[in-house]
Write a protein that holds these residues in place. Structure first.
Motif, short mmCIF file in Angstrom:
data_model
loop_
_atom_site.label_atom_id
_atom_site.label_comp_id
_atom_site.label_asym_id
_atom_site.label_seq_id
_atom_site.Cartn_x
_atom_site.Cartn_y
_atom_site.Cartn_z
N ALA A 28 -17.78 25.81 -36.04
CA ALA A 28 -17.91 25.30 -37.35
C ALA A 28 -19.25 25.07 -37.86
O ALA A 28 -20.04 24.26 -37.22
CB ALA A 28 -16.78 24.20 -37.63
N SER A 29 -19.87 25.70 -38.99
CA SER A 29 -21.16 25.34 -39.43
C SER A 29 -20.85 25.12 -40.99
O SER A 29 -19.86 25.58 -41.63
CB SER A 29 -21.83 26.75 -39.54
N VAL A 30 -21.83 24.18 -41.25
CA VAL A 30 -22.02 24.05 -42.90
C VAL A 30 -23.09 24.24 -43.34
O VAL A 30 -24.26 23.91 -42.71
CB VAL A 30 -21.58 22.30 -42.97
N LYS A 31 -23.26 24.62 -44.51
CA LYS A 31 -24.73 24.78 -45.33
C LYS A 31 -25.16 23.59 -46.00
O LYS A 31 -24.17 23.02 -46.79
CB LYS A 31 -24.65 26.02 -46.42
N ILE A 32 -26.14 23.00 -45.50
CA ILE A 32 -26.58 21.61 -46.07
C ILE A 32 -27.64 21.97 -47.13
O ILE A 32 -28.66 22.46 -46.81
CB ILE A 32 -27.04 20.93 -45.05
N LEU A 33 -27.32 21.33 -48.24
CA LEU A 33 -28.65 20.85 -49.26
C LEU A 33 -29.27 19.66 -48.69
O LEU A 33 -28.78 18.64 -48.60
CB LEU A 33 -28.17 21.02 -50.48
N ALA A 42 -31.65 25.61 -48.27
CA ALA A 42 -30.36 25.10 -47.62
C ALA A 42 -30.50 25.94 -46.23
O ALA A 42 -30.72 27.04 -46.35
CB ALA A 42 -29.30 25.04 -48.47
N ASN A 43 -29.92 25.40 -45.32
CA ASN A 43 -29.74 26.02 -44.19
C ASN A 43 -28.43 25.82 -43.25
O ASN A 43 -27.85 24.57 -43.83
CB ASN A 43 -30.92 25.79 -43.05
N TRP A 44 -27.94 26.35 -42.38
CA TRP A 44 -26.74 26.42 -41.74
C TRP A 44 -26.99 25.39 -40.49
O TRP A 44 -27.95 25.56 -39.80
CB TRP A 44 -26.28 27.63 -41.15
N GLU A 45 -26.00 24.46 -40.41
CA GLU A 45 -26.05 23.60 -39.32
C GLU A 45 -24.86 23.66 -38.62
O GLU A 45 -23.77 23.58 -39.49
CB GLU A 45 -26.53 22.23 -39.71
#
Length: 64
Positions: A28-33, A42-45
């Protein structure tokens, strides 16, 4: 800002989430601002890493 003129980025908002399939597991990844960055910065973490590093940030609103 710290004494050595660096600062720690702080997550501001979760823009998107996704689950990617890698051979035998799903990640599971989240795109973080991040604070002090624009939306295009923003990038995926990895969600698990973000929960570990920022436990106070609310990740319960995402279903993945």
């Amino acid at each position: 800002m710290k004494d050595n003129l660096t600062y720690e980025e702080v997550p501001v908002e979760i823009l998107d989430c996704q689950v990617r399939r890698l051979r035998n597991k799903e990640v599971a990844s989240v795109k973080i601002l991040w604070r002090s960055q624009f939306v295009d910065g923003a990038n995926w973490e990895a969600k698990a890493a973000m929960i570990g590093k920022y436990p106070h940030f609310i990740f319960s609103s995402i279903s993945t």
